[in-house]
Design a protein around this motif. Structure first.
Motif, PDB file in Angstrom:
ATOM      1  N   TRP A  42       0.828  -1.195   0.000  1.00 33.52           N
ATOM      2  CA  TRP A  42       0.000   0.000   0.000  1.00 33.52           C
ATOM      3  C   TRP A  42       0.875   1.263   0.000  1.00 33.52           C
ATOM      4  O   TRP A  42       1.719   1.440   0.892  1.00 33.52           O
ATOM      5  CB  TRP A  42      -0.918   0.030   1.220  1.00 33.52           C
ATOM      6  CG  TRP A  42      -1.964  -1.045   1.222  1.00 33.52           C
ATOM      7  CD1 TRP A  42      -1.826  -2.340   1.613  1.00 33.52           C
ATOM      8  CD2 TRP A  42      -3.327  -0.909   0.803  1.00 33.52           C
ATOM      9  NE1 TRP A  42      -3.011  -3.023   1.467  1.00 33.52           N
ATOM     10  CE2 TRP A  42      -3.953  -2.172   0.972  1.00 33.52           C
ATOM     11  CE3 TRP A  42      -4.088   0.156   0.299  1.00 33.52           C
ATOM     12  CZ2 TRP A  42      -5.296  -2.393   0.665  1.00 33.52           C
ATOM     13  CZ3 TRP A  42      -5.424  -0.059  -0.003  1.00 33.52           C
ATOM     14  CH2 TRP A  42      -6.017  -1.319   0.181  1.00 33.52           C
ATOM     15  N   ASN A  64      -2.409   1.835  -4.310  1.00 24.93           N
ATOM     16  CA  ASN A  64      -3.591   1.392  -5.046  1.00 24.93           C
ATOM     17  C   ASN A  64      -4.353   2.623  -5.520  1.00 24.93           C
ATOM     18  O   ASN A  64      -3.944   3.762  -5.263  1.00 24.93           O
ATOM     19  CB  ASN A  64      -4.509   0.561  -4.144  1.00 24.93           C
ATOM     20  CG  ASN A  64      -5.311   1.402  -3.152  1.00 24.93           C
ATOM     21  OD1 ASN A  64      -4.876   2.429  -2.632  1.00 24.93           O
ATOM     22  ND2 ASN A  64      -6.534   0.995  -2.909  1.00 24.93           N
ATOM     23  N   ASN A  66      -8.698   4.013  -5.936  1.00 24.19           N
ATOM     24  CA  ASN A  66     -10.128   3.765  -5.728  1.00 24.19           C
ATOM     25  C   ASN A  66     -10.921   4.649  -6.681  1.00 24.19           C
ATOM     26  O   ASN A  66     -10.526   5.788  -6.959  1.00 24.19           O
ATOM     27  CB  ASN A  66     -10.535   4.076  -4.284  1.00 24.19           C
ATOM     28  CG  ASN A  66      -9.785   3.237  -3.270  1.00 24.19           C
ATOM     29  OD1 ASN A  66      -9.673   2.026  -3.411  1.00 24.19           O
ATOM     30  ND2 ASN A  66      -9.246   3.895  -2.242  1.00 24.19           N
ATOM     31  N   SER A  79      -5.812   8.066  -4.957  1.00 25.63           N
ATOM     32  CA  SER A  79      -4.595   7.259  -4.801  1.00 25.63           C
ATOM     33  C   SER A  79      -3.711   7.843  -3.711  1.00 25.63           C
ATOM     34  O   SER A  79      -3.666   9.061  -3.522  1.00 25.63           O
ATOM     35  CB  SER A  79      -3.817   7.186  -6.113  1.00 25.63           C
ATOM     36  OG  SER A  79      -2.647   6.401  -5.953  1.00 25.63           O
ATOM     37  N   ALA A 111     -10.945  -1.747   0.808  1.00 25.42           N
ATOM     38  CA  ALA A 111     -11.102  -0.584  -0.059  1.00 25.42           C
ATOM     39  C   ALA A 111     -12.531  -0.522  -0.607  1.00 25.42           C
ATOM     40  O   ALA A 111     -13.200  -1.550  -0.754  1.00 25.42           O
ATOM     41  CB  ALA A 111     -10.112  -0.641  -1.216  1.00 25.42           C
ATOM     42  N   ASN A 155     -14.129  -6.851   3.072  1.00 29.21           N
ATOM     43  CA  ASN A 155     -13.869  -5.895   4.139  1.00 29.21           C
ATOM     44  C   ASN A 155     -13.867  -6.618   5.481  1.00 29.21           C
ATOM     45  O   ASN A 155     -14.629  -7.574   5.690  1.00 29.21           O
ATOM     46  CB  ASN A 155     -14.956  -4.815   4.123  1.00 29.21           C
ATOM     47  CG  ASN A 155     -14.634  -3.628   5.005  1.00 29.21           C
ATOM     48  OD1 ASN A 155     -14.745  -3.701   6.222  1.00 29.21           O
ATOM     49  ND2 ASN A 155     -14.230  -2.525   4.388  1.00 29.21           N
TER      50      ASN A 155
END
Length: 425
Positions: A42, A64, A66, A79, A111, A155
């Motif tokens: 990450w 990553n 989103n 990001s 995420a 999650n």
């Protein structure tokens, strides 16, 4: 020095024509014949990326992004990655003649899933602009990522909305992927093993099932039921350039087979690749079915899903998994080299090995497809050879004395197939 399957440099953007030719550029052509895929941790961007490439990683997946709404309700690519750093690292890789494919992940554990207020076509337009204007650092020679990798997962909070991978979200993923392929980008996915499972015909969008094996950690409620199979059934395998199957999913099927049933890792992987190649029927169910909850399938019926070996990448863990008390599978790389049996036999049988060992341990020994017609115990396994291996994650390379990239590169490049043994029996 070169890694396994080192690619030649390509400074063109996807969809850009070659000089004077008007030819469409498909960045997937840059993917190495044999892949070692390394996931950055990450937000990671540091010298360990360079070290991983020196060790053999030829495809880096940064972590990553989103796909969310901003405060004004507009689509936004979020990001945590430092793109000035990405520009510097990619420049350093090129200067070291370590040409490497660079993808950006979308998603990750905990995420958010892609916002379904916008269509896949809309999201691709936003992502493409983000890639070229926000992520790119042209002054450093980095023109943006070569594509993206889908890592949409569950999650920790069992009641979270992100523990259902809705059909609407799947359709955003599929449509965005199709648009990206039209534009010449690389598109890949990295499902947890239970999210794309040839041993099951079940399909559900819920991601909070126990493992399939009835007496195997039934209190672990984070498995799926072929959610990613929907993408292949509706949008086709041609939409995805490779699929990294996470054998390190918590209490995975692979973990059970290898650690509890004592199946040899090489045999398990080879059989898994064959199962993907043979294909399996997935019961998507009629559009009116309530089997997948409040969001229904839009394609219905039973679909045959198939993934050819050339698109299968085996997802592994490195040293961090040794501290998980068995929850996450760790496999010694030496126990996997048999899966590339045909590759290494082709090298030895056709005398492709140099008489002298290369001074640079990352020098590649090329093997041509035309050389791979052998009369040996391994010949029948040619079609069951995966495209390569991937691992989570680069930041943990060296942890507990495990350097996975280097070990994988050793046998992909010049591994010993033990040709006189029936390894896969």
């Amino acid at each position: 020095g070169k890694q396994t399957g080192q690619i030649e440099g390509n400074s063109m953007e996807p969809g850009q024509s070659r000089v004077g030719e008007g030819e469409f550029v498909d960045l997937a052509e840059r993917l190495p014949e044999k892949m070692i895929v390394g996931y950055a941790n990450w937000c990671q961007c540091d010298e360990k990326i360079v070290e991983a490439a020196k060790d053999g990683v030829n495809t880096v997946i940064w972590f990553n992004t989103n796909l969310i709404q901003d405060d004004n309700g507009n689509p936004k690519v979020e990001s945590c990655t430092n793109f000035d750093c990405v520009g510097r690292i990619t420049k350093q890789l090129r200067e070291n003649k370590l040409e490497t494919v660079h993808l950006m992940s979308i998603g990750g554990w905990n995420a958010p899933h892609p916002d379904t207020k916008f269509t896949g076509k809309q999201w691709f337009k936003v992502w493409d602009e983000w890639n070229k204007k926000t992520a790119a650092r042209p002054e450093l020679g980095f023109k943006g990522f070569d594509g993206f990798d889908w890592d949409i997962e569950g999650n920790n909070n069992v009641s979270s909305e992100w523990n259902t991978l809705t059909v609407d979200a799947l359709d955003v993923m599929g449509e965005m992927s199709q648009e990206a392929k039209k534009a010449g980008y690389i598109v890949s996915m990295a499902p947890a093993q239970s999210y794309l499972d040839p041993e099951s015909s079940k399909f559900f969008t819920k991601l909070t099932f126990p493992p399939h094996i009835s007496d195997w950690h039934q209190d672990f409620m984070y498995h799926g039921r072929n959610a990613y199979a929907y993408l292949l059934a509706k949008y086709g395998i041609q939409t995805f350039d490779f699929i990294t199957v996470q054998l390190y999913e918590g209490w995975s099927r692979a973990n059970f087979e290898i650690t509890e049933k004592n199946t040899k890792p090489a045999k398990y992987v080879t059989d898994l690749v064959k199962s993907f190649s043979d294909g399996w029927d997935v019961d998507i169910g009629p559009p009116t079915s309530g089997k997948i909850g409040s969001t229904h399938s839009k394609i219905g019926s039973t679909h045959r899903v198939r993934v050819p070996p050339s698109k299968v990448v085996i997802g592994l863990s490195n040293g961090w998994a040794l501290e998980s008390e068995g929850k996450f599978l760790y496999v010694e790389p030496s126990k996997l080299q048999e899966t590339m049996c045909a590759h290494t036999l082709a090298l030895s049988t056709k005398a492709k090995f140099n008489e002298q060992q290369p001074e640079n341990t990352h020098q590649i020994l090329h093997v041509q497809h035309s050389d791979r017609s052998l009369s040996s115990s391994c010949t029948s396994k040619l079609e069951d050879e995966p495209r390569g291996f991937g691992f989570w994650n680069i930041e943990d390379e060296g942890k507990n004395d495990v350097r996975l990239a280097s070990a994988l590169n050793q046998f992909l490049r010049r591994g010993n197939c033990f040709a006189n043994q029936q390894l896969l029996d």
